[in-house]
Every structure is written in structure tokens, then in C-alpha cells.
Scaffold this motif. Structure first.
Motif, PDB file in Angstrom:
ATOM      1  N   ALA A 146       0.888  -1.177   0.000  1.00  0.00           N
ATOM      2  CA  ALA A 146       0.000   0.000   0.000  1.00  0.00           C
ATOM      3  C   ALA A 146       0.920   1.219   0.000  1.00  0.00           C
ATOM      4  O   ALA A 146       0.675   2.203   0.682  1.00  0.00           O
ATOM      5  CB  ALA A 146      -0.887  -0.023   1.240  1.00  0.00           C
ATOM      6  N   ASP A 147       1.987   1.101  -0.787  1.00  0.00           N
ATOM      7  CA  ASP A 147       3.083   2.071  -0.708  1.00  0.00           C
ATOM      8  C   ASP A 147       3.086   3.063  -1.867  1.00  0.00           C
ATOM      9  O   ASP A 147       4.141   3.599  -2.237  1.00  0.00           O
ATOM     10  CB  ASP A 147       4.432   1.348  -0.565  1.00  0.00           C
ATOM     11  N   GLY A 148       1.904   3.298  -2.427  1.00  0.00           N
ATOM     12  CA  GLY A 148       1.733   4.448  -3.297  1.00  0.00           C
ATOM     13  C   GLY A 148       2.271   4.290  -4.711  1.00  0.00           C
ATOM     14  O   GLY A 148       2.619   3.202  -5.168  1.00  0.00           O
ATOM     15  N   ALA A 149       2.336   5.438  -5.379  1.00  0.00           N
ATOM     16  CA  ALA A 149       2.594   5.490  -6.817  1.00  0.00           C
ATOM     17  C   ALA A 149       3.908   4.822  -7.228  1.00  0.00           C
ATOM     18  O   ALA A 149       4.021   4.304  -8.335  1.00  0.00           O
ATOM     19  CB  ALA A 149       2.582   6.943  -7.264  1.00  0.00           C
ATOM     20  N   TYR A 150       4.907   4.861  -6.347  1.00  0.00           N
ATOM     21  CA  TYR A 150       6.226   4.327  -6.747  1.00  0.00           C
ATOM     22  C   TYR A 150       6.507   2.998  -6.031  1.00  0.00           C
ATOM     23  O   TYR A 150       7.641   2.718  -5.656  1.00  0.00           O
ATOM     24  CB  TYR A 150       7.321   5.356  -6.423  1.00  0.00           C
ATOM     25  N   SER A 151       5.495   2.211  -5.824  1.00  0.00           N
ATOM     26  CA  SER A 151       5.528   0.995  -4.989  1.00  0.00           C
ATOM     27  C   SER A 151       6.829   0.187  -5.002  1.00  0.00           C
ATOM     28  O   SER A 151       7.232  -0.388  -6.012  1.00  0.00           O
ATOM     29  CB  SER A 151       4.386   0.072  -5.432  1.00  0.00           C
ATOM     30  N   VAL A 152       7.467   0.120  -3.837  1.00  0.00           N
ATOM     31  CA  VAL A 152       8.676  -0.695  -3.690  1.00  0.00           C
ATOM     32  C   VAL A 152       8.300  -2.175  -3.652  1.00  0.00           C
ATOM     33  O   VAL A 152       9.071  -3.037  -4.085  1.00  0.00           O
ATOM     34  CB  VAL A 152       9.486  -0.268  -2.431  1.00  0.00           C
ATOM     35  N   VAL A 153       7.101  -2.487  -3.160  1.00  0.00           N
ATOM     36  CA  VAL A 153       6.658  -3.886  -3.091  1.00  0.00           C
ATOM     37  C   VAL A 153       6.553  -4.443  -4.520  1.00  0.00           C
ATOM     38  O   VAL A 153       7.068  -5.528  -4.821  1.00  0.00           O
ATOM     39  CB  VAL A 153       5.305  -4.013  -2.351  1.00  0.00           C
ATOM     40  N   ALA A 154       5.902  -3.677  -5.406  1.00  0.00           N
ATOM     41  CA  ALA A 154       5.772  -4.122  -6.803  1.00  0.00           C
ATOM     42  C   ALA A 154       7.160  -4.299  -7.420  1.00  0.00           C
ATOM     43  O   ALA A 154       7.441  -5.293  -8.089  1.00  0.00           O
ATOM     44  CB  ALA A 154       4.955  -3.111  -7.598  1.00  0.00           C
ATOM     45  N   ARG A 155       8.023  -3.337  -7.154  1.00  0.00           N
ATOM     46  CA  ARG A 155       9.362  -3.384  -7.772  1.00  0.00           C
ATOM     47  C   ARG A 155      10.155  -4.584  -7.250  1.00  0.00           C
ATOM     48  O   ARG A 155      10.711  -5.356  -8.026  1.00  0.00           O
ATOM     49  CB  ARG A 155      10.097  -2.076  -7.465  1.00  0.00           C
TER      50      ARG A 155
END
Ligand SMILES: Cc1cc2nc3c(=O)[nH]c(=O)nc-3n(C[C@H](O)[C@H](O)[C@H](O)COP(=O)(O)OP(=O)(O)OC[C@H]3O[C@@H](n4cnc5c(N)ncnc54)[C@H](O)[C@@H]3O)c2cc1C
Length: 381
Positions: A146-155
Motif C-alpha cells: 500500500a506504498d503508493g505510486a512508486y511501490s517498492v513492493v511491486a518493484r
């Protein structure tokens, strides 16, 4: 021994705070990691629509800066169309206070918050997923981005995001008391001033939030147009207390927002509305849709988060697709959109029903005349 939880939520904006609340309510062990110290600033106009507020099972009026009943629409700041409604349409909030208020509700139910903890690394390790910050390693069965536009989780998890961006700029503008009083309960939306988007004025307790948003592909002149918009508003003497800009992500067809042991919410999943830029509603809704899926997965003892994708497809992505189609027309023909609003009372009424959560884009599309009817009326106008 690493600290272990059922779920780690990365980021404590509206999506993360709501998910933590919903999970704690179900007795699930949840840790929330936030990179900033709370309360933290967030670039946002802070418009919480009535339908968004209704998704929460507690009252938000103690953190509302104003309650909006009137919207003034203008085209190039010409003569306005003033729409009014007896019910609250929008609550304006300061995001630092609002988001902190939400996470405090989650903490009261047992969620653990660690702020000042920037997540830098995420790794699967057997049945666990390990989440590293500068100083600690935590582990959980499931991680929620839930870490916003630059998501570190997705990356970190290699989740490919199919996203288009809206660029937004917002200034906290301090005006005289007389000027501020004129804006009580009133929002202004201007079409035409901002190429490929719109300008807005949202009243707060001690200042006005004035900003502009447009497709990121048209944002080259956004800063200049925003300043021009500010100057044309004729507010008398004003000072800018703070100004910042940020991207608003909107997902495109086929975006996958879950993985074995991980899912994305809110801006991390690109769930903002491409027509309006509203992101708070879907951030909260995505958290509410994620919580029962997570609970079921944990109860089965075997993580299976694909049901989350289905729920989001049905309730959110289908809506975003319609909003994207509509946005193409509104961006190309803002003058027609404004003229239609001026000529047909039904357009304002439909807008109110949308904001109040009494209808949605799909219902409008299916309604008499549907989309084709709306577009025909647009062109006739
Ligand atoms: C100018 C502007 C105006 C807007 N106005 C409105 C509006 O009026 N109404 C509306 O509904 N929407 C508005 N939006 C959109 C809205 O702000 C977002 O859609 C919404 O904030 C999404 O919430 P979120 O919880 O998904 O993400 P965010 O609110 O962005 O929260 C993400 C959190 O994750 C944290 N984080 C990020 N990386 C890490 C990390 N590595 N480790 C730990 N924590 C991390 C961040 O610090 C942040 O606290 C606006 C956006 C902009 C840019």
C-alpha cells in the motif's frame, strides 16, 4: 529471531491504514511499516467524497476541515455553473491528520505500527516473506503493498505494473479571512484553464488548497498553467505556504495486482479514477476487498490471493475502464462538457449521485441512452 506477523502492510496512506484496520478487526496479526514519521505530509487536495467516507465504519467529521455542499464549475474562469446539494458531497481533510487518524483506529484494534521504517527489500523465504528496512528484518505470511505510486513492493517482487499517470500539483494558499469565508462549503472546478485536465480550489480550515492535474503526457506546462490559474482567481493578496507535485497512477487493461503471498492496493495498484483523479475511494475500497480474501487465505493455511484480483476486476477495474473512455472525451472537448452541464440539470444530478455513491459509471452506461446517449447529447450541446 525475526519478528513475525500474519500480514505486513507496507505504507500507511489511506489504503494501508484501512487494510490494517480491517485485518486487526478480524483478529489478524498485522504490522504496518511506514517510511515517514507520522503524521506525514502527502501531496493531495484532500477531497474525501461522501461515498468514500461511507466505506468507513467510523465517523470522520472530527478530522474534516470543511464539508462541501456546493460546487462551482467554470470554463476558463468564465461565468460559473453553481451546483448545490443538501447532503454533504465531499469532506476536505489534511492528509497528514486524516491518514494518521485512520491508522490510530487500526492501532486501537491491535495493529502494530512502525513509522520511520523505509522498506528496501522483500524476499520469499520458504513459507514466509521477509521484509527488510534499514534497521530490521520482519517476516509474515502475506505482504500488502500500500506504498503508493512508486511501490517498492511491486518493484521488489517484479510485479509488472501497466500504468498511465496523471500529474498533479497542489499549493496550500493562505488568503485573507474575508476571502477564506467566501469559500466555506464551496469547491471550484475549472475546465479549460489546464490543458488536458482541470484546476481546482478546495477550502481547508486555514487556507485554500489550489491545484491542477492533467495527463502526465501533457504536463510540460502544468506548473506554468497552475500559476496562471492561481493568479486569475482574483483572491487578493495571498501567500503560498507549501507547493508540491506528485503522480497519480491509473492502471490499464490486464494489470495483475497479486502474486503468491503478495497483493497491491490503492495507488500501488493504480486504482485512481482516470477521469477525476480521485484515489482515496478506491484505496479504501481495495483494502476492504483485500481483507476477507487475506482472512480466507490465512484460515485455509494455504495462501491463495487470486480472489482479490477477481474482486478488484468486478468492483473497481470495470469502473476505471468506463472512466478512462469518458476522460478521453472530457479532455478533448472540455468546452462541450461544460456547456452540457450548463444546459442539463440532469448532468449535475448524476454527478451528485456518483459522489454520494448512489450510482456508478456502469449504471450510467446501462441507463436509458447509455454512453451513446451521453456522447450524442455532448455533441448536440
Ligand atoms: C495533487 C494531487 C491531488 C489529489 N487530490 C485528491 C483528492 O482530492 N481526492 C482523492 O480521492 N484523491 C486525490 N488524489 C489522489 C490520492 O492522493 C491518492 O490516490 C491516494 O493518496 C492513494 O492512497 P494510497 O494509500 O494508495 O497511497 P499514499 O497515500 O501515497 O500512501 C503510500 C504510503 O506509503 C509510504 N511508502 C512509500 N514507499 C515506502 C517504503 N519504501 N517503505 C515504507 N513506506 C513507504 C508513503 O510514505 C505513504 O505514506 C490526489 C493526488 C494528487 C497528486
Amino acid at each position: 529471531m525475526k519478528e513475525s506477523y500474519d500480514v505486513i502492510v507496507v505504507g500507511v496512506g489511506v489504503a494501508g491504514a484501512t487494510l490494517a484496520y480491517e485485518l486487526a478487526k478480524r483478529g489478524i496479526g498485522v504490522l504496518v511499516l511506514e517510511k515517514e514519521k507520522l503524521p506525514r505530509y502527502k501531496c493531495c487536495a484532500g477531497g474525501v467524497t461522501s461515498k468514500a467516507a461511507k466505506l468507513l465504519d467510523f465517523d470522520i467529521s472530527e478530522v474534516a476541515e470543511d464539508v462541501i455542499h456546493k460546487v462551482s464549475f467554470t470554463f476558463n474562469l468564465g461565468s460559473p455553473y453553481l451546483g448545490q446539494h443538501s447532503q454533504p458531497l465531499i469532506y476536505t481533510v489534511m492528509r497528514d491528520t486524516f491518514d494518521h487518524f485512520l491508522v490510530q483506529r487500526a492501532q486501537q484494534l491491535g495493529a502494530v505500527l512502525r513509522d520511520g521504517q523505509k522498506v528496501t527489500r522483500i524476499q520469499a523465504s520458504g513459507d514466509w516473506i521477509e521484509v527488510s528496512t534499514g534497521d530490521n528484518i520482519f517476516r509474515s505470511r502475506i505482504v500488502a503493498g500500500a506504498d503508493g505510486a512508486y511501490s517498492v513492493v511491486a518493484r521488489e517482487l517484479g510485479m509488472k505494473r501497466r500504468i498511465e499517470y496523471i500529474a498533479g500539483i497542489e499549493s496550500e494558499v493562505v488568503v485573507s479571512e474575508e476571502e477564506l469565508a467566501k469559500w466555506k462549503s464551496l469547491v471550484q472546478i475549472d475546465l479549460g484553464c489546464i490543458l488536458g485536465g482541470y484546476g481546482w480550489v478546495f477550502p481547508k480550515r486555514n487556507h485554500l488548497s489550489i491545484g491542477a492535474g492533467c495527463l502526465a503526457s501533457k504536463a510540460r506546462h502544468l506548473d506554468r498553467l497552475h500559476r496562471k490559474f492561481l493568479n486569475l482567481l482574483s483572491m487578493g493578496n495571498y501567500t503560498i505556504a507549501r507547493s508540491s507535485s506528485h503522480l497519480i497512477p491509473t492502471c490499464t487493461k490486464g494489470m495483475v495486482i497479486w502474486q503468491d503471498k503478495a497483493l497491491l492496493l490503492g495507488d500501488a495498484a493504480g486504482l485512481a479514477d482516470p477521469l477525476t483523479g480521485e484515489g482515496i475511494y478506491n484505496a479504501i475500497l481495495s483494502a476492504r476487498l483485500a481483507a476477507p480474501v487475506i482472512e480466507n487465505s490465512l484460515m485455509r493455511g494455504k495462501v491463495g490471493l487470486q480472489d482479490y484480483q477477481e474482486a478488484i476486476e468486478e468492483k473497481i477495474m470495470s469502473e476505471l475502464r468506463i472512466a478512462r473512455t469518458l476522460s478521453k472525451f472530457f479532455i478533448r472537448f472540455p468546452h462541450l462538457a461544460f456547456r452540457m452541464l450548463n444546459q442539463r440539470e440532469g448532468v449535475w444530478r448524476t454527478g451528485c449521485y456518483l459522489v454520494l455513491g448512489e450510482t456508478d459509471y456502469a449504471a450510467i452506461k446501462e441507463s436509458k441512452g447509455g454512453f451513446k446517449g451521453i456522447l450524442n447529447r455532448l455533441f448536440r450541446a
